[in-house]
Design a protein around this motif. Structure first.
Motif, PDB file in Angstrom:
ATOM      1  N   ARG A   1      32.057  42.701  44.023  1.00 42.41           N
ATOM      2  CA  ARG A   1      32.818  43.606  44.897  1.00 42.41           C
ATOM      3  C   ARG A   1      33.654  42.841  45.916  1.00 42.41           C
ATOM      4  O   ARG A   1      34.786  43.199  46.191  1.00 42.41           O
TER       5      ARG A   1
ATOM      6  N   ASN B   1      36.257  40.655  43.671  1.00 40.50           N
ATOM      7  CA  ASN B   1      37.016  41.435  42.685  1.00 40.50           C
ATOM      8  C   ASN B   1      37.507  40.532  41.546  1.00 40.50           C
ATOM      9  O   ASN B   1      38.621  40.678  41.058  1.00 40.50           O
TER      10      ASN B   1
ATOM     11  N   ARG C   1      36.669  39.325  37.841  1.00 46.81           N
ATOM     12  CA  ARG C   1      35.883  39.652  36.644  1.00 46.81           C
ATOM     13  C   ARG C   1      35.373  38.427  35.895  1.00 46.81           C
ATOM     14  O   ARG C   1      34.568  38.549  34.984  1.00 46.81           O
TER      15      ARG C   1
END
Length: 171
Positions: A58, A61, A63
């Motif tokens: 979070r 951000n 991936r």
């Protein structure tokens, strides 16, 4: 499902004592990971590794964290597409995109294998094309399941605009 519930299930299959030993942590810490967090009513758990990974994802951000974990587990990560309105008229172009991505993968594989050896760079190129094919195919399957091809249509339009309006060109 909450992270502590996942860990509780994992610890039914794998000994918490063995996990504690392998990680060099106390057994009580491992058991706390499988309890609700302290902030919850009646919870006495501790922030577990799954919650920390979630927080890291979070805040960054990025991936690549998830992709790395999936790769370590022998799999891969595919982002689910967002969908809202059905556009079945894009079914044929979406299908063609999968076929084109597969053809692109085969071209990279054929070029790499033409000299009967695969270099590290060629291996990376094959992996990149494979990841792209999986992503395009997963997006297509999700759109099929939801009966909505709008995300694929919008992605195709954006790519066409980026490439000078020539939809046949590839990245």
């Amino acid at each position: 499902m909450e992270s502590h519930e996942v860990l509780r299930g994992v610890f039914q299959q794998c000994s918490p004592k063995q996990v504690a030993s392998d990680l060099g942590l106390s057994l009580s810490m491992i058991y706390k990971w499988a309890e609700p967090p302290e902030a919850s009513v009646g919870g006495s758990g501790s922030t577990n590794p799954l919650d920390r990974i979630d927080a890291l994802l979070r805040c960054t951000n990025d991936r690549r964290l998830v992709q790395w974990i999936c790769q370590r587990a022998g799999g891969f990560f595919i982002l689910n597409p967002k969908t809202d309105l059905p556009h079945p008229e894009f079914l044929i172009p979406a299908t063609n995109q999968i076929v084109q991505e597969f053809a692109d993968l085969l071209a990279v594989v054929a070029a790499a294998a033409s000299d009967n050896q695969i270099t590290q760079k060629e291996s990376q190129d094959i992996r990149a094309r494979w990841e792209e094919l999986k992503s395009v195919t997963e997006s297509f399957v999700a759109c099929c399941e939801q009966g909505n091809f709008r995300p694929l249509k919008e992605k195709h339009a954006a790519r066409s605009a980026t490439l000078g309006g020539e939809p046949g060109l590839k990245r």
